[in-house]
Structure formats: C-alpha cells, structure tokens
Design an enzyme around this catalytic site. Structure first.
Site, PDB file in Angstrom:
ATOM      1  N   GLU A  26      86.230   5.725  74.033  1.00 31.79           N
ATOM      2  CA  GLU A  26      85.493   6.955  74.381  1.00 31.79           C
ATOM      3  C   GLU A  26      86.371   8.208  74.335  1.00 31.79           C
ATOM      4  OE1 GLU A  26      81.971   6.890  76.928  1.00 31.79           O
ATOM      5  OE2 GLU A  26      83.318   7.713  78.451  1.00 31.79           O
ATOM      6  N   LYS A  30      86.757  11.437  76.011  1.00 33.97           N
ATOM      7  CA  LYS A  30      86.302  11.862  77.353  1.00 33.97           C
ATOM      8  C   LYS A  30      87.275  12.872  77.967  1.00 33.97           C
ATOM      9  CE  LYS A  30      84.769   9.530  81.623  1.00 33.97           C
ATOM     10  NZ  LYS A  30      84.624   8.239  82.316  1.00 33.97           N
ATOM     11  N   LYS A  68      76.934   9.685  73.702  1.00 33.41           N
ATOM     12  CA  LYS A  68      76.920   9.282  75.115  1.00 33.41           C
ATOM     13  C   LYS A  68      76.475  10.501  75.913  1.00 33.41           C
ATOM     14  CE  LYS A  68      78.726   5.927  77.989  1.00 33.41           C
ATOM     15  NZ  LYS A  68      78.778   6.567  79.235  1.00 33.41           N
ATOM     16  N   GLU A  88      71.854   0.811  79.088  1.00 33.27           N
ATOM     17  CA  GLU A  88      72.807   0.582  80.183  1.00 33.27           C
ATOM     18  C   GLU A  88      72.094   0.126  81.450  1.00 33.27           C
ATOM     19  OE1 GLU A  88      76.035   3.473  80.779  1.00 33.27           O
ATOM     20  OE2 GLU A  88      75.188   3.775  82.762  1.00 33.27           O
ATOM     21  N   ASN A  94      77.252  -1.406  83.363  1.00 26.58           N
ATOM     22  CA  ASN A  94      78.199  -0.380  83.817  1.00 26.58           C
ATOM     23  C   ASN A  94      78.708  -0.723  85.214  1.00 26.58           C
ATOM     24  OD1 ASN A  94      79.686   1.915  84.370  1.00 26.58           O
ATOM     25  ND2 ASN A  94      78.200   3.303  83.420  1.00 26.58           N
ATOM     26  N   GLU A 146      81.111  -1.966  80.596  1.00 24.52           N
ATOM     27  CA  GLU A 146      81.409  -0.532  80.614  1.00 24.52           C
ATOM     28  C   GLU A 146      82.124  -0.089  81.889  1.00 24.52           C
ATOM     29  OE1 GLU A 146      76.968   0.506  78.846  1.00 24.52           O
ATOM     30  OE2 GLU A 146      77.975   1.957  80.117  1.00 24.52           O
ATOM     31  N   SER A 147      83.078   0.783  81.737  1.00 26.52           N
ATOM     32  CA  SER A 147      83.757   1.515  82.819  1.00 26.52           C
ATOM     33  C   SER A 147      84.800   0.697  83.587  1.00 26.52           C
ATOM     34  CB  SER A 147      82.767   2.079  83.848  1.00 26.52           C
ATOM     35  OG  SER A 147      81.856   2.951  83.228  1.00 26.52           O
TER      36      SER A 147
HETATM   37  O1  LIG Z   1      82.718   8.648  84.504  1.00 28.31           O
HETATM   38  C1  LIG Z   1      82.088   9.087  85.478  1.00 28.31           C
HETATM   39  O2  LIG Z   1      82.624   9.588  86.485  1.00 28.31           O
HETATM   40  C2  LIG Z   1      80.577   9.073  85.480  1.00 28.31           C
HETATM   41  C3  LIG Z   1      79.901   9.596  86.576  1.00 28.31           C
HETATM   42  C4  LIG Z   1      78.509   9.641  86.580  1.00 28.31           C
HETATM   43  C5  LIG Z   1      77.795   9.171  85.489  1.00 28.31           C
HETATM   44  C6  LIG Z   1      78.475   8.638  84.392  1.00 28.31           C
HETATM   45  C7  LIG Z   1      79.843   8.581  84.381  1.00 28.31           C
HETATM   46  N1  LIG Z   1      80.542   8.093  83.299  1.00 28.31           N
HETATM   47  C8  LIG Z   1      79.955   7.725  82.071  1.00 28.31           C
HETATM   48  C9  LIG Z   1      80.442   6.413  81.615  1.00 28.31           C
HETATM   49  O3  LIG Z   1      79.647   5.514  81.574  1.00 28.31           O
HETATM   50  C10 LIG Z   1      81.893   6.230  81.274  1.00 28.31           C
HETATM   51  O4  LIG Z   1      82.374   7.397  80.692  1.00 28.31           O
HETATM   52  C11 LIG Z   1      82.202   5.050  80.331  1.00 28.31           C
HETATM   53  O5  LIG Z   1      81.593   3.869  80.729  1.00 28.31           O
HETATM   54  C12 LIG Z   1      83.735   4.831  80.298  1.00 28.31           C
HETATM   55  O6  LIG Z   1      84.207   4.601  81.602  1.00 28.31           O
HETATM   56  P1  LIG Z   1      85.764   4.691  81.960  1.00 28.31           P
HETATM   57  O7  LIG Z   1      86.479   3.725  81.049  1.00 28.31           O
HETATM   58  O8  LIG Z   1      85.861   4.272  83.377  1.00 28.31           O
HETATM   59  O9  LIG Z   1      86.191   6.084  81.709  1.00 28.31           O
END
Ligand SMILES: O=C(O)c1ccccc1NCC(=O)[C@H](O)[C@H](O)COP(=O)(O)O
Length: 263
Positions: free
Chosen positions: A57, A59, A119, A168, A189, A219-220
C-alpha cells in the site's frame, strides 16, 4: 465514530465532484479510457509456485497514526513495490484522513505495470466510475460501511464495468453480507475501524467460516514473517500491508523477505 465521520466527509466531497462533472459526463470519458481493467485474481491467489501474495500500500497518513511518511512520493514508492515483486498495489485515494489523491492512481498506472486497487470509502457508483477512469483494476468495498442491498448493488456495478472487488469484513455479519454480494475476494481487516484496536486473531475466527474457493486477503497490522507464515498456513492467500512498508529502511529487502516467507 471515525468510520461514520469519514463516510460523511466522503459524501460531502462527492456532492461537490458530481456538480463539477456529472456521472453521465464522467461515464462518457470511458469511451476514450486507455486503462482497461486487468483480471487481478491470478495475481492474488496463492499457488504452489508463489504461496504468498502481497498487496503493498501507498500510504502517507492514517486516522490512527497521523502522518506516516513525510518524504512521500507515491510514484517512487509504487515503482519500488513493483520492481521487488509486489503482486498488486493499493493506492489510498481518500484526501482528508489518509492524504491520498485520485491522481496518484493515474500517475502510477502510467508508469507501473502492477495491478492497482483503489482504496477508499466507496458508497456511490460515481466513485466506481472514477476508479475506472483514473486507472484502477479493482476496488475496495467495506461491508461494515454498507447495507446488504447497497453492497450487492455496488459490487454488481463494479463487476459490470470490468473491475474486480475486494470486499472487506470485520465479523460474521459482514461475512454474510459479503457472501450474499457474490464476493470472490474477501479481505479480513484486523483493524477495528472505529476503535483502531488490532485483533491479529481475527483470521483464525473468520477463515474457517468462509466458503471454499474464495481468495482471502489478510489486512492491516502485518509486519513480520511469522505472522505471514501463520496466516498463510490457515488459508490467507494475500496480505495487504501499508504502514510497515512505509517505515522500513529498505522496501526491497522487506518485500523479498515477506514474499519468501513460505518457500
Ligand atoms: O489505517 C487506519 O488507521 C485506518 C483507520 C480507519 C479506517 C481505515 C484505516 N486504514 C485502511 C486500511 O485498511 C489499511 O490502510 C490497510 O489495511 C493497511 O494497513 P496497515 O498495514 O496496518 O497500514
């Protein structure tokens, strides 16, 4: 509730964009659209040859962390991802909370061959047409943000336009909605979008409930090889990773390590 807040803001922005360029006009620009969406499923499904698939991503910021990367150049980051084996690139286009931009999609699509995910917080057909016009291959639909009927309508519309959809989910109710929509790519997620709490065991709870034959994306919060190995072993095909790649000294080294986690 941050998710509601982001969606309210998204809807206000949309009203303005729709006045500037109507859906009809936006749709007409599709006839000269150079970016036909590509079939992303082969890039995301785990295979014997390539068991770990990575959606990397782009970001800059997030509601949970604020600014993540100061020296942010979306094209340079995307080129780095592509060169080092990312299977797809997720481009955050939401401007207020993530400092994203739709133009990033087009800039990346022009110079980078890897499939692209828009996204964003998609609640309207207009945003799906935008995704196509700006160069995305697939979009995200968040089950928690949509009713069952709405999710199905937006899902069908995207598929009709040739875009794939990552649906998601965060819990069993979302999974039911996703299955009813016909989703074939399901993202779990780990981050609760209201509290920002992470539940890294969510895949353990939800993967056994997902019907066979779906592509599963974790995810995340993914930031190490052990997590990738563990989630891969229980059925995750692909991993959506943002913040970790934004903070590592070498995207090249980290991407290669993650891609080889299960070899
Ligand atoms: O990333 C956040 O803080 C967030 C808060 C509220 C809604 C969505 C959010 N993020 C979007 C995503 O799903 C993430 O950017 C994506 O899954 C990647 O996650 P990460 O590897 O933890 O940056």
């Amino acid at each position: 509730m941050i998710l509601d807040e982001i969606i309210e803001r998204t809807k206000l922005d949309l009203e303005i964009r729709k006045k500037e360029i109507t859906l009809d006009l936006l749709g007409r620009s599709l006839s000269s659209n150079p970016y036909a969406p590509r079939d992303v499923k082969p890039y995301l499904v785990s295979t014997k040859e390539e068991p770990v698939r990575i959606i990397a991503e782009v970001k800059k910021a997030s509601p949970s962390k604020g600014i993540i990367k100061e020296d942010f150049d979306p094209l340079v980051i995307a080129q780095e991802y592509s060169k080092n084996g990312a299977n797809a690139i997720s481009v955050l286009t939401e401007p207020h909370y993530f400092k994203g931009n739709l133009e990033y999609l087009t800039a990346i699509r022009r110079y980078v061959p890897t499939p692209l995910l828009r996204k964003d917080f998609i609640v309207d057909k207009y945003q799906i047409v935008e995704a196509l016009v700006y160069g995305a291959d697939f979009i995200l639909l968040i089950a928690k943000a949509l009713g069952t009927k709405e999710l199905k309508e937006l899902y069908d519309y995207a598929i009709h336009l040739g875009l794939e959809v990552l649906v998601e989910i965060h819990d069993k109710e979302d999974l039911t909605k996703a299955v009813k929509s016909g989703a074939t790519i399901i993202g779990i997620n780990h981050r609760n979008l209201d509290t920002f709490e992470m539940d890294m065991e969510l895949c353990d709870k939800l993967i056994p409930l997902i019907p066979n034959g779906k592509i599963i994306v974790a995810e995340s919060g993914v930031s190490n090889v052990d997590t990738i190995k563990r989630l891969s072993a229980i059925g995750a095909d692909a991993f959506l990773i943002g913040e970790h790649f934004m903070r590592v000294p070498s995207i090249e080294d980290e991407l290669k390590r993650f891609k080889n986690a299960c070899n």
